[in-house]
Design a protein around this motif. Structure first.
Motif, PDB file in Angstrom:
ATOM      1  N   LEU A 293       0.739  -1.099  -0.013  1.00  0.00           N
ATOM      2  CA  LEU A 293       0.126   0.029  -0.286  1.00  0.00           C
ATOM      3  C   LEU A 293       1.011   1.249   0.123  1.00  0.00           C
ATOM      4  CD1 LEU A 293      -2.713   1.179   0.029  1.00  0.00           C
ATOM      5  CD2 LEU A 293      -2.665   1.063   2.578  1.00  0.00           C
ATOM      6  N   SER A 294       1.947   1.403   0.739  1.00  0.00           N
ATOM      7  CA  SER A 294       2.703   2.659   0.924  1.00  0.00           C
ATOM      8  C   SER A 294       3.510   2.770  -0.589  1.00  0.00           C
ATOM      9  CB  SER A 294       4.061   2.542   2.049  1.00  0.00           C
ATOM     10  OG  SER A 294       4.495   1.238   1.958  1.00  0.00           O
TER      11      SER A 294
ATOM     12  N   ARG B 284       0.586   3.958  -3.090  1.00  0.00           N
ATOM     13  CA  ARG B 284       0.575   5.348  -2.527  1.00  0.00           C
ATOM     14  C   ARG B 284       1.693   6.269  -3.053  1.00  0.00           C
ATOM     15  NH1 ARG B 284      -2.761   7.473   1.070  1.00  0.00           N
ATOM     16  NH2 ARG B 284      -2.651   9.342   1.835  1.00  0.00           N
ATOM     17  N   SER B 285       2.945   6.029  -2.809  1.00  0.00           N
ATOM     18  CA  SER B 285       3.963   6.683  -3.131  1.00  0.00           C
ATOM     19  C   SER B 285       4.099   6.969  -4.692  1.00  0.00           C
ATOM     20  CB  SER B 285       5.399   6.138  -2.713  1.00  0.00           C
ATOM     21  OG  SER B 285       6.419   7.003  -3.328  1.00  0.00           O
TER      22      SER B 285
ATOM     23  N   GLU C 257       1.328   9.428  -5.349  1.00  0.00           N
ATOM     24  CA  GLU C 257       1.573  10.820  -5.088  1.00  0.00           C
ATOM     25  C   GLU C 257       2.323  11.432  -5.940  1.00  0.00           C
ATOM     26  OE1 GLU C 257       3.202  10.308  -1.209  1.00  0.00           O
ATOM     27  OE2 GLU C 257       1.233  10.472  -0.349  1.00  0.00           O
TER      28      GLU C 257
ATOM     29  N   PHE D  26      -9.987   8.186  -3.348  1.00  0.00           N
ATOM     30  CA  PHE D  26      -8.970   7.854  -2.739  1.00  0.00           C
ATOM     31  C   PHE D  26      -8.345   9.172  -2.200  1.00  0.00           C
ATOM     32  CE2 PHE D  26      -8.996   4.373  -5.986  1.00  0.00           C
ATOM     33  CZ  PHE D  26      -9.248   3.233  -5.086  1.00  0.00           C
TER      34      PHE D  26
ATOM     35  N   THR E  67      -6.146  11.814  -0.319  1.00  0.00           N
ATOM     36  CA  THR E  67      -4.761  11.829  -0.295  1.00  0.00           C
ATOM     37  C   THR E  67      -4.339  12.287   1.079  1.00  0.00           C
ATOM     38  OG1 THR E  67      -4.857  14.268  -0.893  1.00  0.00           O
ATOM     39  CG2 THR E  67      -4.439  12.664  -2.753  1.00  0.00           C
TER      40      THR E  67
ATOM     41  N   GLN F  94      -4.949   8.075   5.658  1.00  0.00           N
ATOM     42  CA  GLN F  94      -3.785   7.274   5.829  1.00  0.00           C
ATOM     43  C   GLN F  94      -4.349   5.853   6.058  1.00  0.00           C
ATOM     44  OE1 GLN F  94      -0.656   8.067   5.771  1.00  0.00           O
ATOM     45  NE2 GLN F  94      -1.374   9.930   5.640  1.00  0.00           N
TER      46      GLN F  94
ATOM     47  N   TYR G 253     -10.797   4.298   1.750  1.00  0.00           N
ATOM     48  CA  TYR G 253     -11.001   4.325   0.340  1.00  0.00           C
ATOM     49  C   TYR G 253     -12.100   3.752  -0.262  1.00  0.00           C
ATOM     50  CZ  TYR G 253      -5.991   4.984   0.542  1.00  0.00           C
ATOM     51  OH  TYR G 253      -4.411   5.639   0.884  1.00  0.00           O
TER      52      TYR G 253
END
Length: 185
Positions: free
Chosen positions: A32-33, A36-37, A40, A66, A68, A71, A76
């Protein structure tokens, strides 16, 4: 010179190469991170240069699917995102054709779900794909007397595939001649 469509892909690959790969181990690229990155860098921070990347407001607008700022994955809205985002826009309807032993078995499972007031899961949808055809609005209107809509509209099942579907030519048009042997044992 790189064509415009390819230049977008090259830019997105560069984001992965420069921002994602150095910061995440290979086995964590789908975490997920990491995802997400990527978004972004590739979409949210790119602003106007992304053109129509988010024209359906998946991550932008007043009600993004989603957010931004969020966290947690629980916030979502995946279902809304699925409804809003379509790679190819079309006005079609899915018709499930219970053909052969596997198709009949899946039809029975779907009917049992309805009796139990349960909804189909991802496995049901995935198994139904090979038995599903897409029809346009005018064909959909013609099919209304030949389909049964089950599970809150999740499945439109062809009632008599023996007569309304041919394994070599597909779904028969409204008004096509009936097969006199279709219901003979």
């Amino acid at each position: 010179h790189i064509p415009r469509g390819l230049s977008d892909l090259v830019a997105k690959a560069a984001v992965t190469r420069t921002q994602i790969s150095p910061n995440f181990e290979e086995e964590n690229l789908l975490s997920l991170s990491a995802i997400r990155s990527y978004f972004e860098h590739a979409i949210w921070q790119a602003g106007l240069s992304t053109g129509n990347w988010d024209k359906h407001h998946i991550v932008s607008g007043d009600t993004p699917c989603f957010d931004t700022k969020s966290q947690t994955v629980e916030s979502y809205s995946f279902q809304t995102a699925a409804k809003r985002f379509r790679l190819i826009e079309s006005d079609t309807h899915s018709v499930f054709i219970p053909w052969g032993p596997k198709g009949k078995s899946l039809e029975n499972e779907i009917r049992d779900l309805r009796k139990q007031n349960r909804q189909p899961n991802r496995g049901h949808y995935r198994r139904a794909q090979p038995f599903t055809v897409q029809v346009y609005d005018d064909e959909w209107r013609d099919l209304q007397s030949r389909v049964e809509v089950l599970c809150d509209g999740a499945f439109a099942v062809l009632i008599h595939p023996e007569n309304d579907y041919h394994p070599e030519t597909g779904l028969k048009r409204s008004g096509a001649l009936a097969d006199p042997c279709a219901f003979c044992l």
